[in-house]
Write a protein that holds these residues in place. Structure first.
Motif, short mmCIF file in Angstrom:
data_model
loop_
_atom_site.label_atom_id
_atom_site.label_comp_id
_atom_site.label_asym_id
_atom_site.label_seq_id
_atom_site.Cartn_x
_atom_site.Cartn_y
_atom_site.Cartn_z
N ALA A 181 2.87 7.33 10.01
CA ALA A 181 3.90 6.33 10.24
C ALA A 181 4.15 6.16 11.74
CB ALA A 181 5.20 6.73 9.53
N ARG A 182 4.26 7.27 12.45
CA ARG A 182 4.56 7.20 13.88
C ARG A 182 3.41 6.58 14.66
NH1 ARG A 182 8.77 9.80 15.83
NH2 ARG A 182 7.68 10.11 17.79
N LEU A 183 2.18 6.84 14.19
CA LEU A 183 1.02 6.23 14.85
C LEU A 183 1.01 4.72 14.64
CD1 LEU A 183 -1.70 8.83 13.86
CD2 LEU A 183 -1.13 8.19 16.21
N ILE A 203 0.86 -1.18 0.00
CA ILE A 203 0.00 0.00 0.00
C ILE A 203 0.89 1.23 0.00
CG2 ILE A 203 -1.72 1.32 1.30
CD1 ILE A 203 -2.65 -1.28 2.54
N ALA A 204 0.63 2.14 -0.91
CA ALA A 204 1.39 3.39 -0.91
C ALA A 204 0.55 4.48 -0.29
CB ALA A 204 1.78 3.77 -2.33
N VAL A 205 1.16 5.27 0.59
CA VAL A 205 0.50 6.44 1.14
C VAL A 205 1.26 7.64 0.60
CG1 VAL A 205 -0.13 7.70 3.21
CG2 VAL A 205 -0.19 5.21 3.22
N ALA A 245 7.81 1.57 5.26
CA ALA A 245 8.93 2.27 4.65
C ALA A 245 8.56 3.73 4.50
CB ALA A 245 9.28 1.65 3.31
N ASP A 246 9.18 4.59 5.31
CA ASP A 246 8.83 6.01 5.32
C ASP A 246 9.83 6.75 4.45
OD1 ASP A 246 8.00 8.54 5.85
OD2 ASP A 246 8.48 8.52 7.98
N GLU A 247 9.46 7.07 3.23
CA GLU A 247 10.33 7.76 2.27
C GLU A 247 11.70 7.08 2.18
OE1 GLU A 247 9.58 10.45 0.45
OE2 GLU A 247 8.22 11.76 1.53
N PRO A 248 11.76 5.79 1.92
CA PRO A 248 13.05 5.11 2.02
C PRO A 248 14.06 5.52 0.95
CG PRO A 248 11.44 3.64 1.07
CD PRO A 248 10.69 4.87 1.50
N SER A 254 3.89 -7.68 3.98
CA SER A 254 3.13 -6.52 3.51
C SER A 254 3.98 -5.27 3.68
CB SER A 254 1.86 -6.35 4.33
OG SER A 254 0.92 -7.30 3.92
N ILE A 255 3.80 -4.35 2.75
CA ILE A 255 4.60 -3.13 2.82
C ILE A 255 3.72 -1.91 2.77
CG2 ILE A 255 6.33 -1.74 1.57
CD1 ILE A 255 7.56 -4.53 0.80
N ILE A 256 3.95 -1.00 3.71
CA ILE A 256 3.30 0.30 3.65
C ILE A 256 4.37 1.27 3.19
CG2 ILE A 256 2.04 2.08 4.92
CD1 ILE A 256 1.32 -0.07 6.97
N TYR A 257 4.20 1.79 2.00
CA TYR A 257 5.22 2.65 1.41
C TYR A 257 4.73 4.09 1.49
CZ TYR A 257 8.22 4.64 -2.23
OH TYR A 257 9.11 5.41 -2.92
N ILE A 258 5.36 4.85 2.36
CA ILE A 258 4.96 6.24 2.57
C ILE A 258 5.88 7.13 1.76
CG2 ILE A 258 4.78 8.07 4.30
CD1 ILE A 258 3.90 6.01 6.27
N THR A 259 5.32 8.00 0.94
CA THR A 259 6.18 8.77 0.04
C THR A 259 5.51 10.04 -0.44
OG1 THR A 259 7.48 8.65 -2.00
CG2 THR A 259 5.35 7.56 -2.02
N HIS A 260 6.31 10.93 -0.99
CA HIS A 260 5.74 12.10 -1.66
C HIS A 260 5.79 11.89 -3.17
CE1 HIS A 260 10.04 12.87 -1.98
NE2 HIS A 260 9.73 13.60 -3.03
#
Lengths: 545, 354
Positions: free
Chosen positions: B56-58, B42-44, B178-181, B207-213
């Motif tokens: 991410a912190r939550l 999932i990408a955020v 993964a927070d802006e890896p 599972s991967i949560i991919y957080i990005t801009h």
């Protein structure tokens, strides 16, 4: 009481006691007080600081409250009260504890602040996620990094404790029976008060006034040699070396290119490719241990490398302006935007009345799409994109011929990035200036520049018109770099370049890209390819083409 | 569906204490669920201030929600026993953005790998620990002999980030956040790191949560995507649908602002410079910048409208579609992970854009 002599280097007091001997005897005692109080102070302070900052919450509030109240009370006064009430039969160690009773306040506060700034660091969170407990994180992750700081705090605390103890002792509130430095002073003073000193010896300071060094006189700028090129800026064989114990590292190696009037040229490369070094070298802003080893940079026919420092200073901003990396964070936070722009004008001796300056500032702000009211604002009142535009306004304030923008949008969101780049394009067109855009984002290059140069390991390896570079790149690195960019059209076409970017101090022989190049052959391993024109306008440094 | 990790109507407000005048809503009524049985990526996606770092912190339990719950196997993170918490810490691993700051400069690189081995008792002996560490380093394409024993500053950013991926792998997690890896890694190495992430998903069912801009990398590796704006979901659903046929005006603006590495499509200046007026307190967060803004947008924040089995959009342009409760986002996410129905079934905007 005798004056200093060979037998008594510091003289004697009224009783004929040698003051030098008193000092020798007193110093260890005073140091003892200083060290005990200093260590106790820093120890207690550090403990409270760490606990307070790491756990936050109520505990933090209580500790902080106590420290804040403690620090508002005049320390010496409290110590005097404590010392007076305990005066009878004080020992040296008791004296140390009295001093320590307030010595922990400052360390607690400063160490708390230090820990606060560290507790959000990535490695603290990684340690938490790796299963470390709070006390373990304090001891294993935070402490080691604070050791230098603790050491410095300790030195400060010890000296503060020595001063405080001497201060108390001079007032007679110390260990009466011990000849500490302060008590010695007290006794000297006490005895002197009994019989007024007959002579006084005003100290004589030998003052040496250095002659005022003014700046060197300006040389007249050289007349521009007329050079029959169409390039506004021509860079030839520019080399920047960083001197290291292992020899010179070539951060930019024989970089050659020309910039045409009104052109937008991109210089792309990954970190360590030398792109920013090259940009700074054009402006002669390389700082030691780096130096410009060779090459010429001609701006309208004048070689910038031959100018005096003062002439160069005037060329910057006036003829070539730089929008440095992260420049929006370089705005002075306590000065209004208009003052910062006016400073730039004044610095370059633009003579204008206050009224004219005001008008010019507003004009400049409007030209970068900012409202005139922004002039009266402070940088923190602006968003990142607005700050970056204010920086563009400063850069164009003297209508330069060339604007060098080094990653001007690296910290901005895409939507804002687009707006800032559109602003830059507009002011450039209005001024008729040329732009060198330095950056790592090939997407930005594709959208913005006319011609693109690609750097790898300090060398320019390809220069081509932007359309051609994206449709038929000449160098394998360019091709692979473009392939490594994610597209929005098609999934799964996204491939990294194997291997690592080489270290500049340890470059492979031959072509620096050969260890990562799938098409490398024996010639690439030994012979360095030169940047040659492969077809009209398309230059590449590769043996393949 | 059995959920592994779930955010249920989570709101996080910063400030607003007794002494602070203003408060900031970093994340508002946000829900997300990860299926325990069917791993997904999932990408955020969001820009700065969108609330993605707070999210991410939550999800990691590093900060507590102001309201709502973050659940791990159905249990609230804030009310977990020590034992459960340890298991959670192991199952959910993280890769941070900054491959520099996550290393304590005082220690060699080995420290970040050895600590979890010791803390979670992953190996019986030193030799076993070493074997384990060597194995994960090789998995991410690093040579152990060239990596271990070095100080962080002696490795490149790409190498350091891969060591962090290796660290995550070491614990055999079920979810990697993964927070802006790759945002601080050179372009030529980004694909390699994202490649090892998606290999982990494929080969080990993580599972991967991919957080990005960055929408482009998000599109490349994820199955589903959540677009955040101002702490609220703007659009959510199947990545092909959202990227190829964006519905929310913000998603469209975001997509048109991406500088693509091609000269074939130049930057569209559709509605690039919309002057931002005052933010609305109650209405849609995007109203101030939106070209299709209506009166209602400034008054009430739009709910999610389910415009497709595998997509929902928080915009009144799609008010004809059924609304979707925020905590039912999971249904959209799972629908999109499955085969998407033909695009013709998607609901078109009720009003043509100006």
């Amino acid at each position: 009481m005798r004056a200093p002599s060979a037998a008594h280097p510091f003289g004697t007091d009224r009783q004929g006691r040698d003051l030098f001997a008193a000092m020798v005897a007193g110093t260890p005692l005073t140091l003892r007080i200083g060290f005990i109080a200093g260590f106790l102070g820093v120890g207690i302070g550090a403990m409270l600081g760490f606990v307070s900052a790491y756990y936050r919450g109520t505990l933090d509030a209580v500790i902080r409250g106590v420290v804040d109240i403690g620090l508002t009370v005049p320390g010496l006064l409290v110590l005097i009260i404590i010392a007076v009430s305990l005066r009878r039969g004080l020992t040296v160690d008791q004296m140390a504890i009295i001093v320590a009773s307030l010595a922990w306040l400052n360390p607690a506060r400063t160490i708390r602040a230090q820990v606060l700034s560290m507790r959000e660091r990535g490695y603290v969170e990684v340690a938490r996620l790796s299963g470390m407990s709070g006390p373990e994180i304090i001891v294993k992750e935070l402490m080691p990094n604070l050791l230098p700081y603790l050491a410095a705090t300790l030195v400060n605390s010890v000296s503060a404790a020595i001063l405080a103890s001497i201060g108390l002792e001079v007032l007679g509130l110390g260990p009466i029976d011990s000849p500490t430095l302060g008590m010695t002073l007290y006794w000297v003073n006490f005895n002197a008060a009994l019989s007024r000193a007959d002579r006084d010896h005003p100290g004589r300071l030998s003052r040496s006034l250095l002659p005022h060094g003014g700046p060197g006189r300006d040389r007249q700028p050289q007349a521009a040699e007329s050079d029959l090129t169409t390039d506004v800026l021509s860079v030839r064989d520019l080399c920047v070396h960083y001197d290291t114990p292992l020899g010179a590292v070539k951060a930019a190696d024989h970089v050659t290119f020309g910039l045409r009037a009104g052109e937008r040229l991109g210089i792309a490369g990954e970190s360590g490719s030398g792109k920013s070094t090259m940009a700074l070298a054009i402006l002669r802003m390389i700082k030691p241990p780096g130096r410009i080893a060779a090459g010429e940079v001609k701006l309208d026919g004048v070689d910038l490398m031959t100018l005096s420092d003062e002439e160069m200073r005037r060329v910057r901003l006036d003829r070539i302006a730089l929008i440095p990396q992260g420049s929006m964070n370089a705005l002075n936070p306590v000065i209004r935007i208009k003052e910062q722009i006016a400073d730039a004008l004044r610095d370059h001796r633009v003579r204008m009345s206050a009224r004219e300056t005001e008008t010019r500032v507003r004009e400049l702000l409007e030209s970068v799409g900012l409202r005139a009211e922004v002039a009266d604002m402070f940088p923190h009142e602006l968003s990142g994109g607005m700050k970056q535009r204010a920086c563009i306004a400063i850069a164009i304030s003297l209508s330069p011929r060339v604007i060098i923008a080094d990653e001007p949008t690296s910290a901005l969101d895409v939507v804002v990035q687009k707006q800032v780049m559109e602003t830059l394009a507009r002011v450039q067109e209005n001024l008729g200036a040329s732009v060198i855009l330095v950056g790592h984002d090939m997407g930005l290059m594709a959208q913005f520049v006319d011609r693109l140069g690609v750097m790898y390991a300090g060398k320019l390896i390809e220069v081509s018109p932007v359309r051609e570079i994206f449709t038929r790149p000449l160098h394998p690195y360019t091709r692979m770099l473009i392939a490594s960019l994610p597209s929005l059209e098609q999934k799964g076409t996204f491939r990294g370049i194997p291997g690592l970017i080489p270290l500049l101090r340890d470059l492979p022989p031959g072509c620096a890209f050969h260890p990562r190049c799938p098409q490398a052959f024996d010639r690439c391993l030994t012979e360095e390819p030169a940047l040659l024109e492969k077809h009209p306008g398309g230059w590449a440094a590769c043996h393949l083409t | 569906m059995r959920t592994l990790l779930e955010a249920r109507s989570v709101t996080k407000v910063f400030g607003g204490g007794v002494f602070e005048r203003s408060s900031t809503v970093a994340l508002e009524n946000f829900s997300l669920a990860i299926d325990a049985d069917r791993p997904s990526i999932i990408a955020v996606v969001g820009e700065s201030g969108s609330g993605k770092t707070t999210l991410a912190r939550l999800l990691l339990g590093l900060t507590a929600p102001t309201s709502g719950h973050v659940l791990y196997e159905g249990q609230d993170l804030q009310q977990m026993s020590r034992e459960r918490r340890r298991k959670f810490r192991r199952d959910i691993q993280v890769i941070f953005q900054d491959p520099y700051g996550v290393y304590n400069p005082f220690y060699r690189v080995d420290h970040v790998l050895a600590t979890p081995v010791a803390k979670f008792g992953l190996a019986r002996s030193r030799a076993a620990a070493r074997t384990l560490i060597d194995e994960v380093l090789r998995d991410v394409g690093l040579r152990p002999e060239e990596t271990l024993g070095r100080f962080p500053h002696q490795l490149s950013g790409g190498q350091r980030q891969r060591v962090m991926v290796a660290r995550a792998l070491l614990l055999r997690p079920r979810v990697i956040l993964a927070d802006e890896p790759v945002s601080m890694v050179d372009a030529s190495l980004r694909a390699t790191i994202l490649g090892s992430l998606s290999a982990m998903h494929r080969e080990r069912g993580i599972s991967i949560i991919y957080i990005t801009h960055d929408l482009a990398t998000a599109y490349q590796i994820s199955d589903t995507i959540v677009v955040l704006y101002g702490g609220a979901v703007a659009e959510v659903g199947d990545v092909e649908l959202v990227v190829k046929q964006p519905q929310h005006p913000y998603t469209r603006l975001l997509l048109s602002s991406i500088p693509l590495a091609t000269t074939a499509r130049t930057w569209m200046s559709e509605f690039a410079t919309v002057a931002s007026s005052a933010d609305t307190e109650t209405g849609c967060k995007f109203a101030a910048r939106c070209p299709s803004v209506e009166k209602v947008c400034r008054e009430t924040a739009p709910p999610l409208f389910k415009t497709h089995a595998a997509r929902a959009v928080a915009c009144y342009l799609y008010r004809d579609a059924p609304t979707l409760d925020a905590d039912a986002i999971g249904s959209v996410l799972t629908a999109s992970a499955a085969a998407s129905p033909p695009a013709s079934q998607t609901i078109q905007p009720t009003r043509s854009r100006p």
